[in-house]
Structure formats: C-alpha cells, structure tokens
Design a protein around this motif. Structure first.
Motif, PDB file in Angstrom:
ATOM      1  N   SER A 193       0.799  -0.904  -0.402  1.00 24.67           N
ATOM      2  CA  SER A 193      -0.134  -0.072  -0.465  1.00 24.67           C
ATOM      3  C   SER A 193       1.110   1.261   0.397  1.00 24.67           C
ATOM      4  N   GLY A 194       1.925   0.762   0.626  1.00 21.76           N
ATOM      5  CA  GLY A 194       2.960   2.283   1.083  1.00 21.76           C
ATOM      6  C   GLY A 194       3.084   2.522  -0.674  1.00 21.76           C
ATOM      7  N   ARG A 251      -0.507  -3.633   4.173  1.00 17.35           N
ATOM      8  CA  ARG A 251      -0.070  -2.126   5.496  1.00 17.35           C
ATOM      9  C   ARG A 251       0.638  -3.113   6.116  1.00 17.35           C
ATOM     10  N   GLY A 252       1.571  -2.113   6.479  1.00 21.90           N
ATOM     11  CA  GLY A 252       3.226  -2.496   8.069  1.00 21.90           C
ATOM     12  C   GLY A 252       4.428  -2.140   7.361  1.00 21.90           C
ATOM     13  N   SER A 297       1.752  -6.568  14.527  1.00 23.13           N
ATOM     14  CA  SER A 297       0.933  -5.889  16.420  1.00 23.13           C
ATOM     15  C   SER A 297       0.414  -4.069  16.328  1.00 23.13           C
ATOM     16  N   VAL A 298      -0.131  -3.483  15.013  1.00 19.98           N
ATOM     17  CA  VAL A 298      -0.123  -2.290  14.829  1.00 19.98           C
ATOM     18  C   VAL A 298      -0.439  -1.580  13.470  1.00 19.98           C
ATOM     19  N   ALA A 299      -1.438  -3.231  13.321  1.00 16.01           N
ATOM     20  CA  ALA A 299      -2.135  -2.515  11.818  1.00 16.01           C
ATOM     21  C   ALA A 299      -3.117  -1.983  12.641  1.00 16.01           C
ATOM     22  N   ASP A 325       2.468   0.738  11.192  1.00 18.27           N
ATOM     23  CA  ASP A 325       1.119   0.753   9.987  1.00 18.27           C
ATOM     24  C   ASP A 325       1.788   1.874   9.131  1.00 18.27           C
ATOM     25  N   ASN A 326       2.294   1.483   7.849  1.00 15.45           N
ATOM     26  CA  ASN A 326       2.541   2.446   6.307  1.00 15.45           C
ATOM     27  C   ASN A 326       1.455   3.579   6.622  1.00 15.45           C
TER      28      ASN A 326
END
Lengths: 358, 358, 358, 358
Positions: A193-194, A251-252, A297-299, A325-326
């Motif tokens: 997604s970046g 994502r990430g 863990s942070v998505a 998450d980017n």
C-alpha cells in the motif's frame, strides 16, 4: 457537543480513505466533505464498496472555497506539489490543514527543490509549520493548538512513513548519546500500500506477491526528511543511508536501524534508554529485552513498537527495529493524532486501542 | 547410461523434499532411497501429495549401511548434529556426502562449538571438506570430483541460505578492493520456509501472514559462517553484523549488504566489478545499472541475481542486494550444483533454466 | 456511567482475543477478566504483543465462581463441550453468557449428539437459548434483554461463521418464496484463522500459502446448523450440501449459495427482495445489481455484504454470495452485536463503522 | 537431434511467458522467436528479469511470414480475436498452431459469436481443429500428429483453465453414469494470474490480497465451453451453472463440481470410477478416498489432482474437486502436452515431474 466539520482532500487514495474511515469513527469529528478530482460526483462507496451501508457521501472537487464553506479542518492526502497548490489558500480562508504530503516537511526550501525537482512556491509557510511527529514535537503541536483555539488556521506537516519508523527507532539512542558518529543506516520493509493506489506493473498482484525487492536505493526522497529529524535529535549533522524494500503484505512497515555504539555502553543501557524514552508515550512501546516487533501488532492503528539489541562482538553496533502501519502511524492515524493535539481533543481519540490482533 | 543411485536423508523437511524433486527430474540421477526417521514406512506421496502419481517411493530409516547399499551419493538435509552422527560412517562406507546441514561448514571446530553449543565430533574431516559455494570454491569442488572419480567418497558442506546470498552480494566489492574497512552489515529477508517444516506459533499462517519482523538479531548462527567466507575473500578479518527478517512469502531470500566504499571509486567502478566477476557464471547474474533483483525471479532455481548501487552523497556506502531462493540456491539446488561438479556432470544439469516467472 | 464488567473465557484463541480487542474499545464495557487454561498467570500482552502498551491484564483460570465475582457478562470463546462444562454454573451464578461455541446452537440435543459425537449434558437450556443471528432473531434477543434487565442471567448461542454467511445469503430468497425445492448448495471459502490457533501441518504458513483446497466435504459440523436455520426460514425441511474451502488469507469468509429459482421470477425480483430484506439492517448491505461482495470490505467488522444474481439461461438458479469476516460477523463482532442487544446498548456500539479499507 | 523451431506469439502475457519458460527447458524444442506487439525490439529479459542470464532473445512483431521463416510450430498466447487474425495465415504458411486463445475452442461459430460478441471469421477451421484436452481427446491429437508428420500444418485449441478443471472433475462421473440429470454446478477459485497481466484496479495487490470474491457470475465466457465438453461426455445436453472466484494466490485453480447422484450408487462406486478413469493418465491423479486436492501440489506443472465425495444424507450429490495450475495444466503446460502429442514427442516431456512442493 457539535462535531468538528472535516474535509478529506484526496479521499480515494490509500491514505485518504484511511483518514475517512478514522473520521467516520471519531466521536468528535464529522466527515462533511471528501474530494477527489477524478471521481467527483460519485459516492465514496462506489469507489470503496466497504462503505456501502456505512457512508453515502458524494465526492466533490477539491475547491478551496467549497472546502472552507464545509469544513473547519482539512486533511490533505495528496501527492507532493498538490498541497503547495491549495494549502496557502485554505489557510487564508481559515481552514486548519493537516497535510500528509511531503510539501511542508522539509524546513529548507532548497532541499525540497533539490530532492523533489520542483520549486517550493510557499517557503514563507515553512517557518510556522510543525513537523507532526508528536513524540518529538508535541509541544510545537500544542502551540498550534493554542493558535487554532484562538481562531487561527494552522498547518501541520505529517511525517512520511519511513521517516516516522526510522526516527522512532533512532531517537532514544541518539538523544541519550548511546550512538556515536554521523552515519545511520536504515533498512526498511514496507507493505505494497506504500506504493499507492495507482495500478501499474509494480503494484500488480502477480509482481508483488511471493517476492521481496529493494527499490529507490541510494536516492529515495524520504532520505533528507530522515536526516533533518536525526540531525535535530542528535544535535550534529547526521548522514542517512536508507534502503526501502517492498514485501508482500498490504499494510505494515518495519525499519531496522544500525548505529555505531558509543564506547562502554551495555545492552542494558540501550534497553533502559528506550524504555525510559517511551514510558509516557501512549502510542509507542518498547518491547521487553530480547523481543523484536512485528508489523501485524500495530496494523490499522497509530501505534508503534520498538525492539532493540546491541551487537557487541567486535564492531559494536546498536540495532533498533520499529514496526508501524505505513497507513496508520505512518500516515492517516498519525495525522489524526496530530489533529487531536491541534484541535484540543484527547491525543489518541478515535485512532484505535489495538490492532485487529491476527 | 546408468543413472547414479541417490539417497536423500531427511527427505520430508523442506530442503530435503526439494532435493527429492530435483533428483526426480535429473536425467543422470535416480532417487533410490529417501529417509525420514518419523515417517519411515509410509510413502513420500503420503507426506507430500504433490508426489501422488509421480513417485511411489517408501521412506526408510536413515541407516548408514542401508544407504551405502542403495546409493552412491547421499544428500543430507538434516539439522545440525544429525550430520555429525552419520557422515563419518557414510564416507567410510564409500558414499559421497552432499551435506546441507551446518556441521561441516566452519573450518574451525572451536567456532562451531561456540555458536552451536555442542562439541564437533569429527573435526578431522573439516580439512578435507569443501565449502560448496561454487562461485568461490569451484576448483576445490572439481578436485573433490577427481577424487570421487577415483572411487573415493568425498564430502561437500553446502552453505546456508543467508551466507550464500550475503557472500554473492559482497564478493565482487571485497575481491576488487572497492570495499574497505572490516565491517559488513547484512540485512536480509527470508520467506517462511526458512523456518522449517515444524509447526509452531511462529510458522502459523496467521502469525506470519501480513507481517514482517526481525529475529535472531545480533546472534544468528549464520554470522560466523558469513564472517569466515568474507574473511577468506577480503584477505583480512571481517566482522559481520547480520539481521535476518521474516516476510510473508514461502520461498525467497534477499540480502542487502552495506560496505564502506573505498576512496575515489565511482558507481561505474562498482557496476563494472560486479558484471566482470559474474560474467562467466551460469547461475549468478548482475542486473543492469539501476536495477535491483526481486526474489520471485529466481524462485525454485539455483540462480542468484545481484544489483548494486553506490550512495555517494556524504558517507559513501556500497549497497548490494542479492536475491536467491532460500530452498534453491540457498539449499537444495545449490547442493545439486555442487553434486554435479563432484559427480562429473554439467554444472547446471537438472536445476532449472529459469523460475516460474510469475 | 459505570461500565459493564466483562469476562472473556478462552481469551487467547483467535475469536477470544478478538472479543478482548472489541471489549477494550467498547465505551460501555470493561474487560475485567480474561481466562486461558494454559497461559493463566501470564499477561495477555505476553501472548499477543499487540497488547503491549495497551492492556496489562493477567490471564486467569476459567473458574466459574471467580468469573461471577468479576463479571456481569461472560463471552465464551471455547471449543465445543467446554461451554457445556461451564455455562449452567455461570447462569446459576447470575452471569449472562454469550457463547461462541457450538454447544447451544442446535435446538435438538439428539442432532448435537449425532454430529458432535458426545452427549449434551444440559438439554434443558436449549429451550431458553436464543440463536444469536440478530437479523433473524432480533426479537428473541430483545426478550432476553428484558429478562437480563430484570436481573436474570440469560444465554445467547452465537452462530458459526459458515452458518452466518450462508443464512444471510439465503434468507431473502427463501423468505420471499423466490427459491423453491428443498436443496441449497453452499460453497464457501474461509481464511486460515477459521482453522484456529493450533499450530499443525494444515495451519503451517507454507502449507496454506499459495494454495486453495476443499475440506470436511460432505460431513462438516456446520451442516446441521445451517439446515436448522434454513428450515426455520423456509418453513419446510431444507437439505444443505455444504463444502468449505481454505484460501490463503487470515480473515474473511465468502459463502456462495445456489438455490433453485421459482418459475417466472426475474433477476429484478431477486435483487428487490434482497434490498428490501436488508434495507433496515445496519450491518447487512445488499450490493447494487451486478456487484458481488469481497471479504476485505468487511474485515474486522460485524458487517456483511450480499450480492445476488439469477442464472436464467436454461436451468434457472439463484446465486447469492455473502462476505463476512469469519472472526467478525462470523464470531466476535456478532457476539458483541448480540451482547449489545441483550445488555440494552445500541446494537452496533463498539463494533466498527467500516473495515480498514485496504 | 535437431530441435524443433518454436515461436511464442504473445510472449509477455502470463501464459505466453510460461510457454517460453517451458520451451527453454524442453530438450526437443528451441525458442527461436517470441513476439509481443508492444515490447517488440526489447529483450524478453527486459520485461521479465527472471530471464536475465538465461535468455537473450529479442522480442519481434507477430508477423506471420516472419514466424513461418523462423518456426515450425507456434504457440498463440493471445486474447480472443487475435488468434482469428493470424491462425489461418500461419496454417497456410505451414506452421502448426497450438492456440491458447478461445477462438477455436467452440465447435459452433454461432455460440462463439453469441458469447464473445464478435463474428467468427474462419469457421471452416472449426471442423479440423482438435480441442486439446488430452485425457478426453488424445486420439484426435494423435491423428493431428500423423498429419503433422506428413508435413501438414495442424491446429490445436487448448482448453481454458476453468473448463479444464471442471471437465476433469466431472468426466468420470458422467462417463460412468454415476451422475444423472442435466445440471452441473461448477464453483471454482482461481489465483490472480488468471486475470492476466494488465494492471488495473482488480489486479492491484491491495485489492486482491486478503480477500476473496465471486465475479462473472452467471455469464462467464467459459460456460459454453464447459457445456460443450460435458455434453460430449454425457451424451446428453448438459447445463452448467458456473461461478468463478478470485483468491489471493498467484497460480492455482480449484474447481469444485456438484452433480446429482444416480440412485443406488455408493461412495465406493464413485471413488472406483475416478481411480479407474485416470489410472493410466500420467498427469491426472485421483487422490485416495477421503482426500481432497490442494492447488499447491500441482503448481507450475501440467498435473491435475482430483478428489471425490458423495453426500448421501438426504439429497444425494456427488462432489468432485479438481486442482490444477491455471497457467500450467490450465494453459501453458497443457499446451505443451498437446504439442508433444502432435509433434511425436513423449507426452510429458519438458513439463515437470512434480511441483515445487512447498
């Protein structure tokens, strides 16, 4: 309480639609307007069927005067130069701008022009813009909040995804003097997604799936932004060698950072410094010694997790790894964290307690 | 022509089954035996349904005498120490051994004992073993081939996956003197098959999917193996800081390597050195300037691709990225490349022209 | 307002931890207790690092009296039979139970015993339990809510993931008489989290990745549950042929359902019936004609999306496809939807406006 | 032996490049020409870096006369109508054509025109074309082989991916009379490579990843092709309801087929019929009773695996599931299987013993 009227400019890009999602779930904000140059006139739900049954907003054109009529705050989720084209007018019309683009991140217009290859058309705004990394510049953001409360439109430049993760990985070691020298290597991995919503050979599923690759080696535009932040933190001019990689996840983002260890420091010193630095941060956690973070863990949150180690065999190197998450802490959720600070709201309101855990 | 009788020891592990697949498609070899301690007595096709209709071989116990009766060459795809337990006897029974384990890779038994935490029980073999990186030690492998042709059983220690990719990324710069200093940073990303077939929390789909993470930071066992190779190449003692990452793909490994650039060198110098170094290698390609490799390009093959760049802004760093398949060039296919050299066969026979391209 | 004290039993399974996440973000609930037989004594954040910095709760043993002391409502995210073992006591201790297991879903204890191969030890509860598909049994859930408000502990049996998606796909056609006959074929695809947290050969990343397969063909335990619901809806005994498939994604479930079209109906009739049926449902949307849902649109939410078509070439068949998140509307989020109804809270509180959109 | 000169038309599409890869590894064929309208003049390795170091062929324009000068056989991996435009001329120039497009698959030009919305410009060729499903039409392909050997250019229409899997799943039951009635439901799941190389919203990684969805419901163009085959096999007019799904994997296709069971048949009857039907097929395997295939078992090969079950609870339905690689047995590898038969080569030469197993 009346909710704050909010416009998202560039609402169909990946960061933009994530801002929309967050605004829709935010108790103090109301999504009154969302713009997209190409899709204007159709519903956001026509572009993203996930909104079907949840949001019937029709997309508009990004015209500053219409935005000013409909919104008190605007999130700009647009490519660089697009923010230059609209931000000065929005500010003069009284709209506070949370800018996710790169246009106001670099303090020095000349550096912007060198890396982005285009003139900076409103350098006069750079001095009053705050670089929106709350863990570093919270006081600056709160000052903007005071000005906003007095009715002044203010401007936040939300950091890029790689700079956010690299900075959070490097700040404690640099601030505490545990890292010496002037070189930081940041080796980072991002989800697809970046690369944005544009469909091209590189974002084709069959290209990105089951593969990893480096890209933008030695010339990625996030490099000067990272150097600016690390120089601010270290108090000396820092050089950054930055290599982003693409991996097959949506994502990430993980940044693994290498810094020269100061003489005599121990692994405990490093662990302690990181734990202390982030002890009072709601959204950044230092993992226990021996643990490294994973991006899942942070998505879908504004959270970041950091793990740290010291390779003290011969050449002594501090290795710190930061997961975000980017689109979350790396873009939309951090933008909302900044907006909360500027708008006088609780800093973590509306941006997710924790990730969908699996 | 009679085909060479071949045994795969540890045939149900990921590297082992890949060796089986390659042997089955190899025109000069015959898979006469495959062993697995736990699954002995069942068919390989019962464990891997992909073999249904293609191979009816029943798995055996890994007994050296049975292996010696059934095979001229044995591939050992076993965990460390398991090779120590069987290799000396296989050699004395006249079976040439292609060992994919770590047991004979390090020249110095003391280093082995330090990193693997267990005594090396046949250090006398280390002197006569060749470290099977053909692009570095081809002549040594060909000498083994001469001894094998005379009826002597010989031993090849096939490199680990990370050491293979790191070495291929670093060799041209070190050999040509383009990289100075004694520190190489290797930041690598592997697919999940590198974690092996054992089902645990970390190999669970829902843990590994949609996430990246670093692991084994500052103490991964491939570190001394990489240092041994880079020290051999550079002619001076090299230190390696090595950080492996896990990414959500099954097969593929990318190592991005950072080396201090010697004064005065240019990006062209670096590109030229890499192109020259691999010009005659059938299985290693240097990509055109400005291109970096992706792992999918080499999936299921013995091929490696390398891309290189010079960050010459302030601190000058050579960045080289090497893509392999961790089970291909990083294990089974490289084992077969070594076996071909030792058995007097064409070096690339049976190991795949090119990857399934998408 | 004081928040409702909530316990999650089986908090480390995938459904359990998702309930924890939802409770933590729910404005009216407080996570006072979370249990896990094996991990009792450690923090939930030790098992799921995503909670690091967000929740410090220590896991307990699932002892009914301790639960009753700490919680007003308990979510049971446990395997079948584990709920039988604890639910009667929890109810008698005054704890309202939202049961995600299969133990109280089937009205007929004999059918339970036939499919689950174990006696039903509290059949007397089956008559007073409500099957928690709010779109079908909302009135029953509201009656439970009245009893709960009067201080009575009540029991909700939350549907399985496949039954939820199949029912939502079939209900409008069956209720409106558009589908005839007694056979419904449900061909469904689930993400790997549906297989649970246990690490085994089938949940190994390298097995599940890059592959699809059918499983449990002709004998999956969700079959009688689906038949019970469709029979209730159609008012005649319905037979279901049900084939689940596994696909390489973590979360998401799609059920594509085939029903014999009644004579004379048109595609418009079908589209209208679905739109009407779900017009007032906050969490179920009928997509516009010609559109079929994708699971990512509903990830991490309690939402469902349905698309429908009529194959009217020769043999006339209604095809309806329903997308849910197997852990969301298929488990934890639907459990919370039910809990909201029973606890007198807004039906959609705390369960997500929309999915992370990409 | 001189190798057969081979041209691949449409060499940069996913099926085309897979044909190129197979030809490059085929001992009896030589890739003398590869065409692509847009990329003509550049190397195939510029488009697919996997070829870097393995193949230096420069792409040409697809001009029939140039093809005839350079090749004895041409594989056409082109969209429908593109084969119509070139095949008649190629045949008249003496080039045997293995056509992977849909243009010559349907025996009836009117059906082609109805489903593809364009006139069939060479219906006179339909009578002499063989539908290249070797397990059904091997004798026809061998007859083409005899004509080819006599110097005649012949034409094979290689089946589509969904028709291949559906046919292989249904043939044994229909041929043996175990399935009655005139309706077959085929519910299939394909990897994203089935959507082709074109970059668009649907093939974007972030759309396809972590999601499943149905598409083309009730009107996919493979429907008449499947009906034609099943009608041929059953000896009566068969109707097919066909629903394709997209799942997040690159390669792989699974068709699960539902057929009404004839009275009195048992699960053993069904299992026996499938085992007998494919006992002598090198590339199609029936799995043991109780097992269902997964697509990874056949990735990158011409192999198919079939599993079968009988739901004999109330409404009795045969469920058969067939796994292929959509680019392998579903396209390029099956094309080569056909070519081998037509060119007088061993049927399975060059198309892979078994899949990369994990």
């Amino acid at each position: 309480m009346e909710r704050i009227r909010t416009c998202v400019v560039g609402a169909t890009g990946f960061a933009g639609v994530e801002v929309c999602r967050i605004v829709l779930g935010h108790p103090a904000l109301e999504l009154t307007m969302a713009t997209d140059r190409k899709a204007a006139g159709t519903r956001l739900a026509d572009v993203y069927p996930a909104f079907e049954g949840a949001c019937d907003l029709v997309l508009s054109l990004p015209e500053p005067e219409a935005i000013a009529q409909n919104a008190d705050v605007a999130f700009l989720a647009v490519p660089h130069t697009a923010s230059l084209a609209i931000t000065p007018q929005l500010l003069s019309l009284g709209v506070t701008v949370i800018d996710l683009s790169a246009d106001y991140r670099l303090h020095d217009a000349a550096v912007y022009e060198q890396w982005y290859g285009t003139p900076h058309t409103s350098p006069e705004l750079l001095g009053q813009t705050v670089y929106g990394l709350p863990e570093l510049n919270r006081s600056g953001l709160l000052v903007l909040g005071e000005r906003h409360e007095k009715g002044e439109a203010v401007l936040v430049a939300v950091p890029g995804c790689y700079p956010t993760a690299t900075a959070l990985a490097a700040i404690p070691a640099l601030e505490a003097g545990l890292a010496t020298g002037d070189l930081v290597i940041s080796d980072a991995i991002s989800g697809v997604s970046g690369a944005g919503r544009s469909a091209n050979a590189r974002t084709h599923y069959c290209h990105a799936n089951e593969s990893v690759e480096a890209y933008g080696v030695a010339h990625h535009r996030h490099t000067p932004e990272i150097e600016q932040t690390l120089t601010q933190v270290a108090g000396r001019e820092m050089n950054v060698v930055f290599t982003p990689h693409l991996a097959p996840l949506t994502r990430g983002l993980l940044a693994t950072v290498y810094m020269t260890a100061a003489d005599g420091i121990t692994a405990n010193d490093v662990q302690d410094a990181y734990e202390r630095r982030y002890a009072d941060e709601a959204l950044v956690s230092t993992l226990p010694a021996g643990h490294m973070p994973q991006t899942s863990s942070v998505a879908a949150t504004a959270r970041a997790q950091v793990g740290v180690a010291l390779d003290d065999r011969r050449r002594r190197v501090i290795i710190a790894s930061c997961a975000i998450d980017n689109l979350g802490k790396g873009a939309a959720a951090q933008a909302m964290q900044c907006a909360n600070l500027v708008l006088g709201l609780p800093e973590t309101q509306g941006i997710g307690v924790t990730a969908p855990l699996i």
